[in-house]
Motif scaffolding. Structure first.
Motif, short mmCIF file in Angstrom:
data_model
loop_
_atom_site.label_atom_id
_atom_site.label_comp_id
_atom_site.label_asym_id
_atom_site.label_seq_id
_atom_site.Cartn_x
_atom_site.Cartn_y
_atom_site.Cartn_z
N GLY A 27 33.90 31.40 39.36
CA GLY A 27 35.06 30.97 38.56
C GLY A 27 35.21 31.57 37.04
O GLY A 27 36.06 32.12 36.45
N GLY A 28 33.98 31.83 36.52
CA GLY A 28 33.93 32.62 35.37
C GLY A 28 34.51 34.09 35.62
O GLY A 28 35.14 34.67 34.59
N LEU A 29 33.95 34.92 36.60
CA LEU A 29 34.44 36.09 36.74
C LEU A 29 35.80 36.16 36.94
O LEU A 29 36.73 37.10 36.43
CB LEU A 29 33.70 36.65 38.00
CG LEU A 29 33.82 38.04 38.36
CD1 LEU A 29 33.71 39.03 36.91
CD2 LEU A 29 32.98 38.43 39.36
N ALA A 30 36.63 35.16 37.95
CA ALA A 30 37.82 35.16 37.89
C ALA A 30 38.78 34.97 36.84
O ALA A 30 39.81 35.37 36.30
CB ALA A 30 38.22 34.06 38.93
N THR A 31 38.20 34.07 35.87
CA THR A 31 38.68 33.74 34.56
C THR A 31 38.71 34.96 33.70
O THR A 31 39.61 35.25 32.95
CB THR A 31 38.04 32.32 33.80
OG1 THR A 31 38.11 31.43 34.86
CG2 THR A 31 38.69 32.22 32.57
N HIS A 32 37.47 35.69 33.79
CA HIS A 32 37.56 37.26 32.98
C HIS A 32 38.62 37.93 33.41
O HIS A 32 39.17 38.57 32.34
CB HIS A 32 36.05 37.58 33.14
CG HIS A 32 36.02 38.74 32.25
ND1 HIS A 32 35.97 38.73 30.89
CD2 HIS A 32 35.43 39.88 32.53
CE1 HIS A 32 35.64 39.80 30.34
NE2 HIS A 32 35.31 40.87 31.43
N LEU A 33 38.78 37.90 34.51
CA LEU A 33 40.05 38.66 34.88
C LEU A 33 41.09 38.42 34.37
O LEU A 33 42.08 39.31 33.88
CB LEU A 33 40.07 38.86 36.58
CG LEU A 33 39.05 39.73 37.30
CD1 LEU A 33 39.29 39.31 38.95
CD2 LEU A 33 39.20 41.12 36.98
N ILE A 34 41.54 37.12 34.08
CA ILE A 34 42.66 36.84 33.35
C ILE A 34 42.50 37.12 31.91
O ILE A 34 43.49 37.49 31.48
CB ILE A 34 42.86 35.11 33.81
CG1 ILE A 34 43.31 34.88 35.05
CG2 ILE A 34 44.04 34.72 32.72
CD1 ILE A 34 43.45 33.62 35.46
#
Length: 164
Positions: free
Chosen positions: A41-48
């Protein structure tokens, strides 16, 4: 012509990133492959966050990372990730559509307080700090998927999961 190349490149990479994000498994958003790694989830949020920074490239002449919170709380649901991603894609595409060739050549600066990290034309900053950076972390997400046995979507052709 430069604007057309940039717009086409950005649209392709954004669409590919969305396909990868569509596979996010809600049940594994807190999983990480190593203690030093971000959670899924942190990696996906970083993409945002990277998409937010791409928008920032067009909204101002610089981005000072010392004024940006160092860690954002990780999103925990695929639906929330996709909703924010899609909203920011709309913003970025509008800014790309409205910018002119001259704006793409204007200098843009990434700094952390007084320390200059990079200073380059806006078009190049979008490619390096924005799109290439996003592609890098999107690839990490593909590794997470592989480790979790989640089919990896093709990015520049079919993936091993799409061969059949």
């Amino acid at each position: 012509m430069v604007k057309q190349l940039i717009f086409g490149d950005a649209k392709h990479e954004l669409a590919t990133t969305r396909r990868v994000l569509e596979r996010l498994p809600d049940e594994h958003m807190n999983w990480k492959p190593h203690d030093k790694s971000m959670t899924l989830g942190g990696l996906a949020t970083h993409l945002i966050n990277l998409l937010n920074w791409q928008v920032a490239i067009f909204l101002s002449a610089e981005l000072d990372l010392s004024t940006v919170p160092s860690r954002r709380e990780a999103l925990e649901r695929r639906e929330d990730v996709l909703e924010e991603f899609d909203a920011n894609v709309v913003k970025l595409e509008k800014l790309l559509d409205e910018c002119d060739e001259n704006a793409l050549g204007e200098e843009w600066t990434l700094r952390h307080g007084d320390h200059i990290i990079l200073r380059q034309p806006r078009a190049l900053a979008l490619r390096t700090f924005g799109i290439s950076h996003m592609v890098h972390h999107r690839a990490q997400l593909g590794v997470y998927y592989r480790l979790l046995d989640i089919p990896v979507p093709g990015m520049y052709g079919p993936s091993a999961d799409e061969q059949n």
